[in-house]
Each structure stands twice: as C-alpha cells, then as structure tokens.
Design an enzyme around this catalytic site. Sequence first.
Site, PDB file in Angstrom:
ATOM      1  N   GLY A  25      -4.136  44.701 -11.420  1.00 48.00           N
ATOM      2  CA  GLY A  25      -4.044  46.150 -11.392  1.00 48.00           C
ATOM      3  C   GLY A  25      -5.511  47.070 -11.737  1.00 48.00           C
ATOM      4  O   GLY A  25      -5.413  48.300 -11.736  1.00 48.00           O
TER       5      GLY A  25
ATOM      6  N   ASP B 211      -7.060  35.356  -6.435  1.00 41.58           N
ATOM      7  CA  ASP B 211      -7.142  35.757  -7.796  1.00 41.58           C
ATOM      8  C   ASP B 211      -8.515  36.026  -8.352  1.00 41.58           C
ATOM      9  O   ASP B 211      -9.387  35.111  -8.171  1.00 41.58           O
ATOM     10  CB  ASP B 211      -6.478  34.713  -8.705  1.00 41.58           C
ATOM     11  CG  ASP B 211      -6.410  35.101 -10.048  1.00 41.58           C
ATOM     12  OD1 ASP B 211      -6.671  36.152 -10.395  1.00 41.58           O
ATOM     13  OD2 ASP B 211      -5.547  34.308 -10.614  1.00 41.58           O
TER      14      ASP B 211
ATOM     15  N   ASP C  45      -0.911  39.192 -16.867  1.00 44.22           N
ATOM     16  CA  ASP C  45      -0.072  37.960 -16.767  1.00 44.22           C
ATOM     17  C   ASP C  45       1.366  38.505 -17.452  1.00 44.22           C
ATOM     18  O   ASP C  45       1.217  38.841 -18.582  1.00 44.22           O
ATOM     19  CB  ASP C  45      -0.359  36.890 -17.149  1.00 44.22           C
ATOM     20  CG  ASP C  45      -1.535  36.130 -16.213  1.00 44.22           C
ATOM     21  OD1 ASP C  45      -2.065  37.240 -15.502  1.00 44.22           O
ATOM     22  OD2 ASP C  45      -2.060  35.070 -16.408  1.00 44.22           O
TER      23      ASP C  45
END
Length: 395
Positions: free
Chosen positions: A200, A153, A221
Amino acid sequence: MRLRSWWNTAVEAMAFAAILVVGAKGVSAQTIAATPPMGWNSWNHFHRNIDDKTVRAQADAMVSSGMRDAGYVYVNIDDTWEGQRDSQGNIQTNSKFPDMKALADYVHSKGLKLGIYSSPGDKTCAGYEGSLGHEAQDAATYAAWGIDYLKYDLCGLRTQLKAASAPEAAHQMMVDAYIKMRDALRKTGRPIVYSLCQYGNDAVWRWGADVGGNLWRTTGDITDKYDRMTEIGFGQAGLARYAAPGHWNDPDMLEVGNGGMNPEEYRQHMSLWAILAAPLLAGNDLTTMAPETVAILTNREVIAIDQDSLGKQGDRVTAEGPLEIWAKPLADGSKAVGVFNRHATSLSIAVDFKQLGFRKSVQVRDIWQAKDLGTMSNAYVVPVPPHGVILLRVK
Ligand code: GLA
C-alpha cells in the site's frame, strides 16, 4: 440442413478469427481479471515449507473439496521456489521444485492455473533471487513454464529506494520497476495476472492500474489473528472507487481455516472480503480442512457477492463504535449488506434500509443462514454474535 451447417462453420470460423485478432493485440487486463482472482497461495500456512509435492496435493484438494467448482482457480506458489541463475542468467528452480513446467502441466490438467512469485529487487523478502535486471528473461521463463499469475513483491528493491535522492525519485523508481515487469509480461503474449505487492505504499490504489496491476496489496501482511484481520479489513474504507473489473484492491490473502480465529470470526473475514470485492486466495492447507472451513470457503452466495459482474467494491455505510454496516451494489440492483460486530459480546443493531438507499419495502435474504426473511418496510433489528456478521442480500 447443408446450408445451415455451412453457415455454422462460417460463423465459427469468423468467431475464431476474431479471437485470434484479439489475441494478437494482447490480452487486456479486463479479460484476465474481470472479477477478483480466486485461488490459493502457499505463504500464509506453509511459509518457506513449500515444495512440488505439497503444491500438487493442494491442487488435488482444491478439486476434491469442491473449491474448484465453487470458482477457485489459481494455485499460487509464493516465495522460496527460486534457485540460482544459470550462466546465461536464466532463473532456475531450487531442489524443492525439480520441474516447474511439469508442475504447471499437472495443475493445468486439473483445470486450474499456476501462479508464481518474484521481486523487482535483487532479492525477495525471504532472501531468494529477485528479478532485478532480468525482468524480460524471467517473464519469458514464466511463460515457457506455463505460469498464469505473478505476485511481484517490492521487498528487495527497498535498498535502492532508500538510497534515492528524494521521495519523488524513489516513487518513480518503484513505478518504473512495476512498469518494466508489466511490459515484460505483455511481451510474452501469455495472459498472466499481475499482482503488485508493495504493502500500500504511496497510495498504490491511485496508480496501480496504470502500471498494469490486476490487483495490488493495500496493506502490510495479514496474520491469522482477529485483531490483524479486522485492522486490515475495516481499514479498506474509502478505497472502493479504485477497484473495477481488471484491477482490484487486495487486502491480502485469506486466513480462513488456519486455526487462529473461531468460525464466527472466519465468517466475518470471508464476508468482509466478499463485500470488498477482494481477491479470494485461500491461505490454509486445503488437504486437511474441517467441514466448517470448506463450508465457509465454498459458500456459493458469498462467493457470488465477491464475484458479482458489476465489479463494484463495497464500502462502509455507518459505524457505531464496534458495530459497522457495509454495503456493496450488485449487478441485479440488489445490495449485499454486511452487519459486523467487532465487540467481544453480542450486540444488536437496527439495519435501516432507507439509509442503505432503498426507498420502498425490501426483500431480505440472510446469506449464511440461507434463509429468505421476507419483505420488510422498517428497520431490521438483529443481534450480531461476538466478532460475528449478519450478511444480507437486499432487494
Ligand atoms: C512479503 C509479502 C508476503 C509474502 C512474503 C514472502 O512479506 O507481503 O505476502 O509474499 O513476503 O517472503
């Protein structure tokens, strides 16, 4: 008889040798995510309140609920498991996870796989230890623990990206960071699904596969709200050509069963994710599921659409205001067709099979009703419930 058993043994030995050769060359992305990964992730429901005991309970429930037998396999720990590094720089767990290897052994003993989470930055989104500067070491630690899936992440790296001299330099920095962990994972020799999470940015679908991603988040999210789920889900139009066996667009994890949407809305959520060939990572508490939640998450025919071996993501065919029709080609030549109503009242729509690419009469099955509707040669006029879906398999 003797000759036959000798021959069988020889054939088995050759097959085993072939597996070893493939293994030595490294497991290809295709092998480890030939269909969109299915499982569970801790974040949507538990956020920071996740620990060893809870993960074990989720693994147990994945089995007892029938989810494992329906195809769910990954049990993924999201952020907040991380502890400090030891004097050699090895990442350690915090007190919520006393023994990650033992947890992996437990999850594996159930016929399931264990996933973990980190960041290419120095800190994760929740402010825990990231992998920056420790990529090879962390990958080796994950492999030693028996980890099968890594969600990586971006979060912490954003400080560095902001300081970059130009957008191109920032992009390169991000790409390099993802490649670095890809290579580190490959070097371990253990098949570990590589999940890119960077919301993205920079149209990741165009380069996610090149940096080794088996899936990449295409959006920010998800939350357990109808508006957010539809904003994300229907916003996937046009991304189909970037997905294929081994690497998938990821519109984020499921919210089914978390309570913020009604069953009709959750069916729409599940149907849309299946048409999108999205990873199916349940994000609810598997130990307290209502029968309706289990029914939505384990519907075999819906899962078969998501997991279809052709590996083609579906896309939007038409939109008429809040009414949308999406279709996904399937390996047997049929199509999954989702007829979605985003309006808050029931609306009917005519499904035109010619527009969907069928030239002759078609056989139609209503998936959620588990009912064959017979042969149709004209359009199918059907009312769609508010925020609901009619999911068809058309041949
Ligand atoms: C980001 C991700 C989420 C979750 C949290 C954890 O927001 O997009 O899916 O992993 O971080 O901190």
